[in-house]
Design an enzyme around this catalytic site. Sequence first.
Site, short mmCIF file in Angstrom:
data_model
loop_
_atom_site.label_atom_id
_atom_site.label_comp_id
_atom_site.label_asym_id
_atom_site.label_seq_id
_atom_site.Cartn_x
_atom_site.Cartn_y
_atom_site.Cartn_z
CG HIS A 104 -10.36 -2.04 9.01
ND1 HIS A 104 -9.52 -2.87 9.71
CD2 HIS A 104 -11.59 -2.53 9.18
CE1 HIS A 104 -10.21 -3.84 10.27
NE2 HIS A 104 -11.47 -3.65 9.97
CG ASN A 114 -2.10 -0.98 0.96
OD1 ASN A 114 -3.04 -0.68 0.24
ND2 ASN A 114 -2.00 -2.16 1.54
#
Length: 214
Positions: free
Chosen positions: A127, A15
């Site tokens: 998340h 990420n």
Amino acid sequence: MSPSILVLISGSGSNLQALIDACASGRIAGKITHVISSSSNAYGLERAAKASIATTTHELKTYYKGIPKEEKKLRLEARAEFNKDLVKLILESIKPDMIVCAGWMLILSSDFLKPLNDASIPIINLHPALPNQFEGTCAIERSWQAGQDGLVQKGGCMIHYVIEEVDKGNPLVVREIEVIKGEPLDKWEERIHALEHEAIVEGTIKVVNQLNGH
Ligand SMILES: Nc1nc2c(c(=O)[nH]1)N[C@@H](CN(C=O)c1ccc(C(=O)N[C@@H](CCC(=O)O)C(=O)O)cc1)CN2
Ligand SMILES: NCC(=O)N[C@@H]1O[C@H](COP(=O)([O-])[O-])[C@@H](O)[C@H]1O
């Protein structure tokens, strides 16, 4: 203004890589100025170094050294020091305009969050589940199992503001996938990771634009 972005990681950094690439392409009108990892083994540190981004390792185990597991009070005090030193490093040395938790695997205390809030530094988190679902760790595995058990029909990921209550901050970005009965965990995980890499860029763009007054 090109906001300075601090990214917090704990692992592989895929990420983080999505953010690095989006800054390099100009999609994110900001600059990642520092990466902090909670683990010295994180491959994300190599990704940052390859992109000439400054890095710091801030490990909780360093603070726990010599404190037996059963010494709960001493470990709580050590953890409080960990959080206070981390926010001091951020506010006094790094001074970012915003913070992105990109696979940061430690709960951040109020001693950490309050000074950032007082300094108006937004902090967001990726998340790997939908709002109000599977808070905490192992969310991908838990959501997959719930889907295969017919308890949920959708999964996905979200980017949310970080507040003290874990994974309960206001969502900025929500990306959904449908459950496929019989799908193995690794394929579910692949689909969610693909969503994550888009969502984290989208969420960062939103905060950068807010910081730029758009
Ligand atoms: N105060 C907050 N801290 C953090 C948030 C948040 O919303 N509020 N988001 C998390 C990221 N996260 C899930 O997205 C998450 C990461 C880790 C944990 C957790 O229970 N960590 C344990 C250690 C677990 C381990 O070592 O494997 C811990 O911190 O003791 C929960 C949620 C980032 N922090
Ligand atoms: N609760 C937080 C959490 O589980 N975060 C998860 O950590 C991984 C980081 O991967 P990366 O290091 O390759 O970016 C991602 O799957 C992310 O959803």
